[in-house]
Design a protein around this motif. Structure first.
Motif, short mmCIF file in Angstrom:
data_model
loop_
_atom_site.label_atom_id
_atom_site.label_comp_id
_atom_site.label_asym_id
_atom_site.label_seq_id
_atom_site.Cartn_x
_atom_site.Cartn_y
_atom_site.Cartn_z
N ALA A 237 37.51 26.47 -33.66
CA ALA A 237 37.06 27.72 -32.87
C ALA A 237 37.52 29.13 -33.42
O ALA A 237 36.96 30.17 -33.52
CB ALA A 237 37.51 27.55 -31.64
N SER A 238 38.84 29.00 -33.95
CA SER A 238 39.38 30.06 -34.53
C SER A 238 38.96 30.58 -35.55
O SER A 238 38.73 31.96 -35.77
CB SER A 238 41.00 29.84 -34.71
N GLY A 239 38.54 29.92 -36.51
CA GLY A 239 37.98 30.07 -37.91
C GLY A 239 36.74 30.70 -37.45
O GLY A 239 36.11 31.88 -38.07
N VAL A 241 35.77 32.23 -34.76
CA VAL A 241 35.63 33.55 -34.17
C VAL A 241 36.04 34.57 -35.28
O VAL A 241 35.38 35.65 -34.98
CB VAL A 241 37.05 33.43 -32.93
N ALA A 242 36.81 34.35 -36.12
CA ALA A 242 36.90 35.01 -37.33
C ALA A 242 35.66 35.46 -38.01
O ALA A 242 35.47 36.50 -38.30
CB ALA A 242 37.89 34.58 -38.35
N ILE A 245 33.79 37.89 -36.08
CA ILE A 245 34.28 39.32 -36.14
C ILE A 245 33.45 39.85 -37.55
O ILE A 245 33.24 41.08 -37.70
CB ILE A 245 35.76 39.16 -36.36
N VAL A 246 33.62 39.05 -38.76
CA VAL A 246 32.88 39.43 -39.78
C VAL A 246 31.44 39.83 -39.61
O VAL A 246 31.18 40.91 -39.86
CB VAL A 246 33.03 38.18 -40.99
N ILE A 268 33.66 31.19 -44.72
CA ILE A 268 34.69 30.81 -43.55
C ILE A 268 33.78 29.79 -42.82
O ILE A 268 34.59 28.97 -42.25
CB ILE A 268 34.81 32.04 -42.85
#
Lengths: 326, 326
Positions: A237-239, A241-242, A245-246, A268
């Motif tokens: 999930a963290s990846g 979310v990043a 953002i991109v 990513i």
């Protein structure tokens, strides 16, 4: 001819894409046969006539929201149970794929396939991609919520054997998930497991922290299924979310078509979208079962079949057996 | 004048930047006084003469690699113990900051400050930024490795009180970290805690999964310190790996100076670089202690002081006391 059994049910994309994925794998591997388990018309409508294909007919399947214990009662005709039974009884079947209920697959595997001597439960392992293109094997990633120190020892031995099959040339670095690298850090479970792990004939490199899962610190990460499950889902999930953002910032600047931005977003996603990528392998059953993710698509089926073929070729089951004798 | 005590030691950047950060906060808040604990010459060389500053002199400090138990024996003159004692004994001191050993700070706080009635241990909470600019409070993030169900209940009540202080207008959504959203998912600890949590007068929204930490599912995440620690570190590292992918791919294309790429990299860093951002707050001690991260810089000190002032203004300690009476 090596045969793979495929339970066509359970994937979000529906059975057709799962069947198509298997056909794609059959194009790549000439001596691959597939036994589909599911509705005959659905299967035939995708495959047509093909002598490398067999069909075991059923319309029943176990849903994710059912109690997994139903595999013990009255669901002998479900695709999952039929798949397991046929896997057990046919020597030319090397393994099976299912996107069905993990719990039902776990207890069904124990009942119908049996466990390698020395085990009280199989472990669920995921081979996660890293930013550098390598893979880290996380075991257990959610099948065994309550574990003993000796369970963690078995996970380490099986994860090590799994990794040795996939990368015969390296001596896998095996680490124990904890809250600090120093010996003595952790809870009672990890502290006891640490003492046992350092006596094993594997390359045990000690404790690792939550951050080390994604940085390539270890080749095999040993964890109870509770911690393994939360860390797996958190990293993914963290990846993502990043990645979000991109995508979002590029969109706001009308730059979504910039090739570099697209490449970054794609990379990513490839690194962190574990769920889209493949499946989790049960370690310790007498024949190999791969649980495909619910959102499996054609390519998932291809890569899971490749995994089965690779493990078969490397003598995976024998390696686990040997590891358990230690 | 409200005073904040600052242990100048323990940060990677050295004491000077910590002192400068405090001066920066004093420029913003006219009625803020600071009590520095550390070497007088070092402090004076940065602050000069300033009537809002007091100094408690010492050259001793507890290192991160020392056994935290040293706070009990022979280290009465360490900056950490002197800070805690002065915090306890001075009514105009509202809280303290330290970048020193978490373990020593934890047990030192229990010994020298005491705990609010009903608690057997303080909890360490981190307020983590989300992609949408909100913050999620994770409690416990590593102070309490072994927990009982009742510990998790206390974490929930304290996390809820903390969040109500920071956002008085919302009713915080409190969730329990587990391996599936459904009631009944989890290990013995979370299953028992679930049953207790649903009886509390808070907005308990049930279980959450590892993925939900970073998506804004809950305002307060309740966890034992083992799981909390690994998920915190995993989320941070995963986000920073994604940032690394952005930076590296841009560099390879000679596009590191592209304003959009820079903005994306900066935003991902702001979202996931928890360590650079601030500190973790001990919940449950009789006065408020904030553990600054080892890599704290000037702005870390400013934001931690702001946190202390905000909590003081909102009657944080009284809110926790009231919550514990329930």
């Amino acid at each position: 001819m090596k045969k793979v059994i495929i339970d066509i049910y359970g994937a979000d994309c529906g059975p057709e894409l799962i069947i198509k994925g298997a056909l794609k794998a059959m194009e790549i591997y000439d001596d691959l046969g597939v036994v589909f388990v599911g509705n005959k018309e659905v299967i035939k409508s995708v495959t047509g006539e093909n002598e490398r294909i067999e069909i075991i007919e059923t319309d029943d399947f176990i849903r994710n929201d059912e109690n997994p214990q139903v595999v013990f009662s009255g669901r002998e005709q479900s695709s999952l149970v039929l798949s397991l039974k046929n896997l057990k009884n046919n020597d030319d079947c090397i393994g099976m794929l299912s996107a069905g209920s993990t719990g039902a697959l776990l207890i069904g595997s124990i009942r119908h396939l049996g466990l390698i001597k020395g085990l009280r439960t199989p472990a669920l392992s995921s081979d996660l991609p890293l930013f550098n293109g390598k893979l880290v094997c996380l075991v257990d990633c959610g099948a065994n919520i309550a574990c003993t120190p000796h369970d963690l020892v078995r996970f380490a031995l099986m994860g090590n054997a799994f990794k040795e099959c996939v990368y015969p040339d390296i001596k896998p670095k095996v680490a124990l998930l904890s809250v600090g690298k120093e010996e003595g850090k952790g809870n009672d479970l990890t502290k006891e497991a640490y003492n046992l792990l350092k006596e094993l004939p594997i390359n045990f490199i000690g404790n690792m922290e939550g951050s080390d899962l994604v940085t390539g610190y270890a080749d095999v990460v040993v964890s109870d299924g509770f911690s393994g499950n939360i860390i797996l889902k958190c990293a993914e999930a963290s990846g993502l979310v990043a990645k979000g953002i991109v995508d979002e910032m590029a969109k706001r600047e009308n730059r979504s078509d910039d090739p570099l931005i697209k490449a970054i977003s794609h990379y990513i996603n490839q690194t962190f979208n574990y769920n889209a990528r493949g499946g989790a392998t049960f370690l310790g059953t007498e024949k190999t079962v791969i649980k495909m993710h619910g959102c499996a698509v054609e390519d998932t089926v291809v890569s899971c079949i490749e995994q089965l073929l690779r493990l078969e070729k490397a003598g995976f089951r024998e390696k686990i057996k040997k590891a358990m004798e230690k």
